[in-house]
Design a protein around this motif. Structure first.
Motif, short mmCIF file in Angstrom:
data_model
loop_
_atom_site.label_atom_id
_atom_site.label_comp_id
_atom_site.label_asym_id
_atom_site.label_seq_id
_atom_site.Cartn_x
_atom_site.Cartn_y
_atom_site.Cartn_z
N GLY A 208 82.34 28.70 -9.03
CA GLY A 208 81.94 30.06 -8.67
C GLY A 208 80.84 30.15 -7.65
O GLY A 208 80.51 31.25 -7.19
N ASP A 209 80.24 29.00 -7.25
CA ASP A 209 79.16 29.04 -6.27
C ASP A 209 79.29 27.97 -5.19
O ASP A 209 78.34 27.68 -4.47
N CYS A 210 80.48 27.35 -5.08
CA CYS A 210 80.62 26.23 -4.14
C CYS A 210 81.93 26.34 -3.37
O CYS A 210 83.00 26.58 -3.96
N LEU A 211 81.84 26.13 -2.04
CA LEU A 211 83.00 26.24 -1.16
C LEU A 211 83.08 25.02 -0.25
O LEU A 211 82.06 24.40 0.08
N VAL A 212 84.31 24.69 0.19
CA VAL A 212 84.53 23.68 1.23
C VAL A 212 85.02 24.42 2.46
O VAL A 212 86.02 25.15 2.40
N GLU B 209 81.94 26.46 -19.85
CA GLU B 209 80.87 27.40 -20.14
C GLU B 209 81.49 28.80 -20.09
O GLU B 209 82.48 29.02 -19.38
N PRO B 210 80.94 29.75 -20.81
CA PRO B 210 81.51 31.09 -20.79
C PRO B 210 81.62 31.64 -19.36
O PRO B 210 80.70 31.48 -18.56
N PHE B 211 82.75 32.23 -19.10
CA PHE B 211 83.06 32.89 -17.82
C PHE B 211 83.13 31.92 -16.61
O PHE B 211 83.13 32.37 -15.47
N ALA B 212 83.25 30.61 -16.88
CA ALA B 212 83.31 29.64 -15.77
C ALA B 212 84.59 29.85 -14.94
O ALA B 212 84.57 29.83 -13.71
N TRP B 213 85.72 29.99 -15.64
CA TRP B 213 86.99 30.15 -14.92
C TRP B 213 87.03 31.46 -14.14
O TRP B 213 87.43 31.48 -12.97
N GLU B 214 86.59 32.55 -14.75
CA GLU B 214 86.61 33.84 -14.06
C GLU B 214 85.69 33.83 -12.84
O GLU B 214 85.98 34.43 -11.81
N SER B 215 84.55 33.13 -12.97
CA SER B 215 83.61 33.03 -11.86
C SER B 215 84.26 32.31 -10.67
O SER B 215 84.19 32.76 -9.53
N ARG B 216 84.91 31.17 -10.98
CA ARG B 216 85.56 30.43 -9.90
C ARG B 216 86.69 31.26 -9.30
O ARG B 216 86.88 31.30 -8.08
N GLU B 217 87.48 31.94 -10.14
CA GLU B 217 88.62 32.71 -9.66
C GLU B 217 88.18 33.87 -8.77
O GLU B 217 88.86 34.20 -7.80
N PHE B 218 87.06 34.48 -9.12
CA PHE B 218 86.55 35.59 -8.31
C PHE B 218 86.29 35.12 -6.87
O PHE B 218 86.72 35.73 -5.90
N LEU B 219 85.56 34.00 -6.76
CA LEU B 219 85.21 33.50 -5.43
C LEU B 219 86.44 32.96 -4.71
O LEU B 219 86.61 33.13 -3.50
N ARG B 220 87.36 32.30 -5.46
CA ARG B 220 88.57 31.73 -4.84
C ARG B 220 89.46 32.82 -4.24
O ARG B 220 89.87 32.73 -3.08
N LYS B 221 89.73 33.83 -5.04
CA LYS B 221 90.61 34.89 -4.56
C LYS B 221 89.97 35.69 -3.44
O LYS B 221 90.65 36.24 -2.57
N LEU B 222 88.64 35.72 -3.45
CA LEU B 222 87.91 36.51 -2.46
C LEU B 222 87.99 35.87 -1.06
O LEU B 222 88.17 36.57 -0.07
N CYS B 223 87.86 34.54 -1.00
CA CYS B 223 87.68 33.96 0.33
C CYS B 223 88.55 32.77 0.68
O CYS B 223 88.43 32.25 1.80
N ILE B 224 89.43 32.29 -0.21
CA ILE B 224 90.21 31.10 0.11
C ILE B 224 91.08 31.36 1.34
O ILE B 224 91.76 32.39 1.47
N GLY B 225 91.01 30.43 2.30
CA GLY B 225 91.81 30.51 3.51
C GLY B 225 91.29 31.47 4.55
O GLY B 225 91.91 31.60 5.62
N LYS B 226 90.15 32.12 4.29
CA LYS B 226 89.67 33.14 5.22
C LYS B 226 88.56 32.58 6.12
O LYS B 226 87.87 31.62 5.77
N GLU B 227 88.37 33.23 7.24
CA GLU B 227 87.35 32.83 8.20
C GLU B 227 86.00 33.39 7.76
O GLU B 227 85.90 34.56 7.38
#
Length: 982
Positions: free
Chosen positions: A22-26, A61-79
């Protein structure tokens, strides 16, 4: 991206390749100047701490998957735009930064929605904080007050957010039932998220909603290998993404591993293996399209290591794409047969065709590809129309090209059907039986095509060697031409125009669809049919319908007696059933000569040699003989005909009349001037003789072919005329043997065949006598035998010999010299085997008898006198005679122990004599005339009148057999014996 320290506090642009938490991107660079994948960075959002997902053996940890999914869906593949705010060397130099998606700060969006905690100034160094720390703290407080995300105030929400992970997701894949999953889901799309790309064609995927963590090989292909590294850490899969600086320099930094990522770590290897060319590029190609993306997996199979084999589909805007096809199409993976066999036929063919096109275009990994040597070559611009003359087998036709003049050697073209293989017809002479359904395939094409106009599109030629399993004529290679053959379209409108322009049904496709053949699996770069896909589809239908060779049923048994390769005696045994005066249905299997054919008679299940009664064409090698064959191939080859059998000659050839479509087939030859009526047959014996005579008269009047130099009252021999007895053939001969009874053998003077055989025999290098048991000639075999009078070696036929194997070199064999007509008994030591090239030519000795007279046999009175006289006047050193052929007897003439063949009734005239030998023997009283009949032709009556003068002279002077007056009735075959003569 810029280099090293210069990147801190400098805004850069890139594209989000992966979201590991939820806080890390490549993030990868948008552009780069070096070969291979672009450089990339792993950026952790400054001053944030998202919940951690489960590691090996642990839980989320609680809400770990939802946290990652929020950031993934928000910006994956985008500039995005980003800058590095600070580094923490204590944790492998991890870089923390600010990232903007458009005008939105990702850190603010994450905190605002409650998916991460903010590390306050008191929790870290003052110089290691986000530039937006104050705003982040305010947003966190607001999210806590509102109960957003991880700050949810709903009772039990935290516990409910912890995923119930199967063992495979937390590092225990030992009990994973791959076969059970395949059985339950084969062919069904399964939702998943790609967590790691091991190489271009190997993925680690979460299957939703159960979160099974599985490895999937993309079906039908294999990307270049990434090799192996020495340390376990180096082999860790996916989200420990290599952090490369935004410049060309790189630093190896990694983010924290999730439990799934730990599970995916490969076993340590003590050997380092470098990656294959284009491996990194293939991996990046796949990562860019599916890493951390929603995909659909269609399972196709399982390998022996419990790895799943499947097709992977991803979305590109509104389009769904096949990852495997994309990899192959871009030259980043190769087709693999073993896993491609799990796909349906259409997908498999498409994948294979795509790889072939890449090889031709030399794309990426195929840049240095060298095509394998091929024995096929494309044929261009050789399309033509014509009529089908012959069906050789279920995959081979002979088509007469309309654009080439009739009679030309190139008029008939042999066309093998492209890319298919029908069952082999076998060869009865080599005792090879037809393969199952070979007969049905051939007969299907015969009924469909013989005599029909077709459109031929030539496609490729192939050089066939004897080692390819295809029978070739001769020892060397030969070239076969392949093409597609079409029946003309039956479109409305002008039928002729439509036939010339529009191909209709593909003959090869019809054969395959009925299960009468298979489609050839060509190698890469091998030429193939332009309609290959349609052929494969037809084959799939035939297999599904279990038709023909694809059925479990045996081919109907075909028991055909081939009398053309049997003895003449066996052929005569069939005569009573064939000669009942009724018309018999038959199929013309082959045209042996203009007037002689091989026929198949379905009712009697036999094949016979058949010749016209009373119609004869020029012999092989003579003018117009090939043209006669070409005409009959077009008129009756493989057609359904009707025949009436009259008799069988001593070679086993049946004689009679034939009708094709109610037309007497003999008229085809006679009307074209390619044959003439045979005077030796009485007109009363031949059905529709008047029609044949009219056809011949028409050709004479038009002076066609053999009649081109015809003048009324002159004989025509092979196109040239001579003043002679009307329409009688004249031969220049030497007598080689006298048998008695007026019979003798001759050789034709100046015949090239005689010189050729003599040259061949002269060139032979004869070895010592064969070893006893190594050579056992039997009756009817052609051998070399040493003639006892001059010790010369000549071709001979075994007439009789010892039963069983030869035991001694002195054992006797009775032989007949086929080139001279002599017969004698020789020892085994005087016999040698002969090469087929020498033995295959017919014997040169022609059996003759003196026409219109009866000569007593050697055992009868005056027989020895007649024999001695004939021997004296005919046999001499090269004495030449003119033999006028009065009749040809193809049904008789065989002398016991002597060869076989047509017996010629001739008038024999020495070159320097005024009267013929026939007349001289009548004059000497050692022969008499045969009985006259009222219906004799006029030319024969004239000849008998001339002979009668010489007989009357002998009778009046009481010479020879007339010394006691008139002999008994002319019905007697031989003169009566005189009393008292020894």
């Amino acid at each position: 991206m810029a280099t090293g320290a210069a990147t801190e506090n400098q805004w850069l642009k890139g594209r989000v390749k992966a979201v590991t938490s939820g806080d890390c991107l490549v993030i990868t660079a948008l552009t780069h100047n070096r070969a291979g994948p672009p450089p990339e960075k792993t950026i952790t959002l400054s001053s944030l701490m998202a919940p951690k997902m489960a590691r090996r053996g642990g839980i989320d940890e609680p809400f770990a998957w939802e946290s990652r999914e929020f950031l993934r869906k928000l910006c994956i593949g985008k500039e995005v735009a980003f800058k590095v705010d600070y580094k923490v060397e204590a944790i492998a130099g991890r870089e923390f930064g600010s990232v903007y998606l458009g005008h939105e700060n990702l850190a603010k969006l994450v905190v605002q929605n409650g998916w991460a905690k903010v590390r306050g100034p008191g929790q870290q160094n003052q110089d290691k904080v986000s530039p937006y720390i104050a705003e982040l703290v305010q947003l966190e407080q607001h999210a806590q007050q509102e109960g957003f995300g991880r700050w949810s105030k709903v009772p039990g929400a935290a516990e409910a957010s912890i995923r119930n992970l199967p063992p495979s997701a937390v590092g225990d894949s030992g009990n994973f039932d791959a076969m059970g999953l395949l059985a339950a889901s084969k062919g069904k799309p399964m939702e998943g998220i790609v967590e790691q790309v091991r190489d271009g064609s190997t993925l680690r995927v979460y299957l939703l909603p159960e979160f099974q963590f599985v490895q999937v090989f993309v079906a039908g292909l294999q990307a270049p290998s990434m090799g192996r590294r020495q340390s376990t850490q180096e082999a860790v899969v996916e989200p420990d993404v290599t952090a490369t600086s935004n410049g060309d320099a790189s630093a190896d930094t990694r983010g924290p591993l999730t439990s799934a990522q730990r599970l995916a770590a490969s076993a340590a290897s003590s050997v380092e293996v470098s990656s294959d060319p284009f491996a990194m590029e293939a991996k990046y190609f796949t990562e860019l399209r599916v890493l951390n993306r929603d995909v659909r997996i269609v399972l196709e199979g399982v390998d022996k290591f419990n790895n799943l084999i499947g097709s992977v589909y991803y979305s590109d805007g509104d389009t769904v794409k096949d990852l495997g096809l994309e990899l192959v199409e871009n030259g980043l993976a190769k087709y693999v047969e073993w896993s491609a066999n799990m796909l349906d036929e259409e997908a498999k063919k498409k994948l294979k065709a795509t790889e072939l096109q890449c090889k031709k275009n030399r794309v990426k990994m195929w840049a240095n590809y060298v095509p394998p040597a091929s024995n096929s070559k494309a044929i261009h611009d050789q399309n033509f129309t014509g009529k089908v003359v012959e069906v050789v087998s279920g995959d081979c036709l002979v088509v007469a090209d309309d654009s080439i003049p009739f009679g030309s050697p190139m008029a008939e073209r042999r066309v093998c059907l492209s890319s298919i293989r029908a069952p082999k017809m076998g060869n009865p002479r080599r005792e090879e039986k037809p393969a199952p359904y070979a007969w049905e395939a051939k007969d299907f094409l015969r009924l469909k095509l013989i005599g029909k106009e077709v459109i031929v599109q030539m496609e490729y030629s192939r050089k066939i060697s004897p080692g390819d399993g295809v029978t070739t004529s001769g020892a060397g290679d030969r070239v076969m031409d392949f093409g597609s053959v079409f029946l003309p379209s039956t479109a409305k409108g002008d039928a002729d125009v439509a036939a010339a322009a529009t191909p209709g049904a593909n003959i090869a496709e019809l054969i395959i669809a009925r299960g009468y053949g298979t489609v050839v699996r060509h190698r890469d770069f091998e030429e193939r049919s332009n309609h290959y896909e349609a052929l494969l589809a037809a084959e799939a239908r035939a297999i599904a319908g279990k038709k023909g060779i694809h059925s479990a049923k045996d081919s109907p048994a075909m028991h055909i007696t081939d009398l053309t390769v049997a003895s003449a005696k066996k052929a005569k045994d069939f005569l009573p059933s064939l000669s009942r005066g009724k018309r018999i249905s038959a199929v013309v299997e082959y045209v042996l000569s203009g007037h002689r054919f091989k026929l198949y008679i379905p009712k009697e299940t036999c094949s016979i040699a058949f010749a016209f009664s009373g119609v004869r064409c020029p012999g092989r090698g003579e003018p117009y003989s090939e043209e006669a064959i070409a005409l009959m191939r077009r008129k009756i080859m493989q057609r359904d005909v009707e025949i009436v059998v009259e008799t069988v000659d001593r070679t086993g050839t049946f004689l009679g009349s034939m009708w094709e479509s109610k037309t007497n087939a003999g008229t085809y030859l006679l009307e074209a001037g390619l044959a003439k009526m045979q005077t030796g047959f009485g007109a009363d014996r031949i059905p529709e003789a008047h029609i044949l005579e009219l056809a011949e008269r028409s050709a004479k009047n038009q002076k066609l072919k053999i009649w081109e130099n015809y003048v009324e009252g002159e004989e025509v021999v092979n196109g040239s005329s001579k003043v002679e007895t009307r329409q009688k053939e004249t031969l220049k001969v030497v007598v080689t043997e006298v048998l008695g009874g007026g019979r003798f053998y001759v050789q034709t003077v100046g015949d090239q065949k005689v010189a050729s055989i003599q040259n061949q025999l002269a060139s032979l290098s004869l070895k010592d006598a064969p070893i006893i048991g190594s050579f056992n000639p039997k009756r009817g075999d052609i051998v070399l035998a040493q003639f006892s009078l001059d010790n010369s070696w000549n071709r001979a036929m075994i007439v009789d010999g010892p039963r069983g194997a030869v035991q001694s070199p002195e054992e006797k064999f009775e032989v007949f010299y086929i080139d001279y007509g002599n017969q004698e008994t020789v020892p085994y030591s005087a016999i040698r085997p002969v090469d087929p090239s020498v033995s295959s030519a017919p014997g040169l000795a022609q059996l003759c008898r003196l026409a219109y007279i009866k000569v007593p046999g050697l055992e009868e009175d005056f027989g020895p006198d007649a024999g001695e006289y004939l021997h004296t006047v005919t046999l001499g050193s090269g004495k030449e005679f003119k033999a006028v052929v009065e009749e040809r007897d193809t049904s008789g003439g065989k002398v016991k122990g002597q060869g076989t063949g047509t017996e010629l009734a001739v008038t024999l005239i020495a070159v320097d004599d005024e009267i013929s030998v026939n007349e001289a023997m009548l004059q000497e009283g050692i022969a008499r005339m045969e009985k006259r009949r009222k219906w004799e032709p006029k030319d024969k009556q004239a000849a008998l009148d001339a002979l009668e003068k010489f007989q009357d002279e002998a009778r009046k002077s009481r010479t020879g057999i007339w010394q006691y007056g008139d002999i008994q009735s002319d019905d007697e075959d031989v003169p009566v014996r005189k009393p008292g003569r020894g």
